[in-house]
Design a protein around this motif. Structure first.
Motif, short mmCIF file in Angstrom:
data_model
loop_
_atom_site.label_atom_id
_atom_site.label_comp_id
_atom_site.label_asym_id
_atom_site.label_seq_id
_atom_site.Cartn_x
_atom_site.Cartn_y
_atom_site.Cartn_z
N PRO A 130 -22.22 -32.52 2.47
CA PRO A 130 -22.87 -33.83 2.47
C PRO A 130 -22.30 -34.71 3.59
O PRO A 130 -21.16 -34.52 4.02
CB PRO A 130 -22.49 -34.41 1.09
N GLU A 131 -23.09 -35.67 4.02
CA GLU A 131 -22.66 -36.58 5.08
C GLU A 131 -21.40 -37.33 4.67
O GLU A 131 -20.53 -37.62 5.51
CB GLU A 131 -23.79 -37.58 5.38
N GLN A 132 -21.27 -37.62 3.37
CA GLN A 132 -20.11 -38.37 2.89
C GLN A 132 -18.79 -37.61 3.06
O GLN A 132 -17.72 -38.20 2.93
CB GLN A 132 -20.29 -38.75 1.40
N LYS A 133 -18.87 -36.33 3.35
CA LYS A 133 -17.66 -35.53 3.50
C LYS A 133 -17.17 -35.50 4.95
O LYS A 133 -16.14 -34.89 5.26
CB LYS A 133 -17.92 -34.09 3.01
N SER A 186 -25.17 -26.40 -0.55
CA SER A 186 -24.24 -27.42 -0.06
C SER A 186 -22.82 -27.06 -0.49
O SER A 186 -22.28 -26.06 -0.05
CB SER A 186 -24.66 -28.81 -0.57
N GLU A 187 -22.24 -27.83 -1.39
CA GLU A 187 -20.86 -27.60 -1.81
C GLU A 187 -20.72 -26.36 -2.70
O GLU A 187 -21.41 -26.23 -3.72
CB GLU A 187 -20.32 -28.82 -2.57
N TYR A 189 -15.11 -37.25 -0.66
CA TYR A 189 -16.11 -38.19 -0.16
C TYR A 189 -15.56 -39.59 0.08
O TYR A 189 -16.26 -40.42 0.67
CB TYR A 189 -17.29 -38.25 -1.13
N LEU A 232 -23.35 -37.62 -5.99
CA LEU A 232 -23.01 -36.31 -5.44
C LEU A 232 -22.39 -35.40 -6.49
O LEU A 232 -22.56 -34.17 -6.45
CB LEU A 232 -22.05 -36.47 -4.26
N PRO A 253 -25.66 -32.90 -7.67
CA PRO A 253 -25.41 -32.25 -6.37
C PRO A 253 -26.54 -31.32 -5.97
O PRO A 253 -27.38 -30.94 -6.81
CB PRO A 253 -24.11 -31.47 -6.63
N ALA A 254 -26.55 -30.94 -4.71
CA ALA A 254 -27.53 -29.96 -4.22
C ALA A 254 -27.09 -28.57 -4.68
O ALA A 254 -26.08 -28.04 -4.22
CB ALA A 254 -27.60 -30.03 -2.70
#
Length: 280
Positions: free
Chosen positions: A14-17, A82-83, A168, A215, A219-220
């Motif tokens: 994610p962008e937040q990471k 994602s994660e 994040y 998130l 989450p994704a």
């Protein structure tokens, strides 16, 4: 009774990471610089080993080859969108695995019913930055039992994590540790209410609380599109990868494959999972 591993590979973070990933990249970059100086004659063998380990990078080629090896060995794996932690937690929530295996407590924030930490073959772990190993034992954490013992909800556990700091929002809220975070959330029920009541200064919050919470709660993830069952190993392909491409000892690899085949057959015949040590 033991276990059968299901490997989960990270996808797009994610962008937040980004901040956390940049921090990790900087650490590796500094290690590479120090390693270069040591190679020029400015350090000991121990220092060279230390910075070599820190500077190691996982490349796409390494990941692809790992997947090929797992396929050859008949061991299931999943590519997370994602994660990886989130995907491992998701398949555990769905009942497709008994537990998530990780050193990261984030698995619990993602909702894993069970988390197993310190899952190793040797029973030892190397201390960060030191050439010292300590004995460790597997640790099982069950989310429902943990939440009941702490008398909080999963959402509140996430808020505690946010206060302390997650991938994040590295560092969390300045001056707040585990005990203080727990006390605040127990008292006010949520991070927002603690801010409203003045327990936490709003100026200390430099991140989007709801975005981070989302998130963890949504989450994704995806349903596995491959079988998670153990398959019969392909001996020739495994030997090709380990022996011909990477110079492993052929006799040792073939003996390991035979142990793997035997363990897998016994597990299926007994209708149970098999011990981790039998894979190696």
């Amino acid at each position: 009774e033991g276990l059968i591993p299901i490997y989960v590979f990270d996808g797009q973070p994610p962008e937040q990471k980004r901040e956390e990933l940049e921090r990790r990249a900087k650490i590796k970059e500094e290690a590479e610089k120090k390693l270069a100086k040591i190679k020029e004659g400015g350090g000991s063998v121990e220092e060279a080993r230390k910075y070599s380990q820190i500077a190691l990078k996982l490349t796409n080629d390494m990941v692809d080859e790992s997947k090929k090896l797992l396929d050859a060995m008949g061991i299931p794996w999943i590519q997370a969108p994602s994660e990886g932690e989130a995907e491992a937690a998701y398949i555990n929530i769905k009942g497709l695995s008994w537990a998530a295996g990780s050193q990261d407590y984030d698995s619990l924030l993602f909702g894993a019913k069970r988390l197993i930490r310190n899952l190793t073959i040797t029973g030892r772990r190397k201390l960060p930055g030191k050439d010292v190993y300590v004995e460790i034992k597997p640790e099982l954490i069950e989310l429902d039992i943990l939440l009941k013992k702490l008398a909080i909800t999963r959402e509140q556990l996430i808020d505690i994590g946010i206060l302390i700091g997650t991938d994040y929002n590295p560092g969390g809220v300045k001056g707040i540790g585990v005990k203080t975070a727990y006390r605040i959330i127990k008292k006010y029920g949520s991070l927002e209410k603690a801010i409203e009541r003045g327990e936490i200064q709003k100026t200390l919050i430099s991140f989007d609380i709801n975005a981070i919470r989302k998130l963890f709660l949504n989450p994704a993830v995806k349903d596995p599109d491959v079988s998670l069952e153990l398959r019969e190993p392909d001996e020739n392909r495994t030997v090709e990868i380990l022996v011909q491409l990477h110079d492993f000892n052929e006799d040792r690899v073939k003996n390991g494959i035979q142990r793997l085949i035997k363990a897998g057959r016994e597990a299926k015949a007994a209708g149970r999972q098999t011990g981790l040590d039998q894979w190696f």
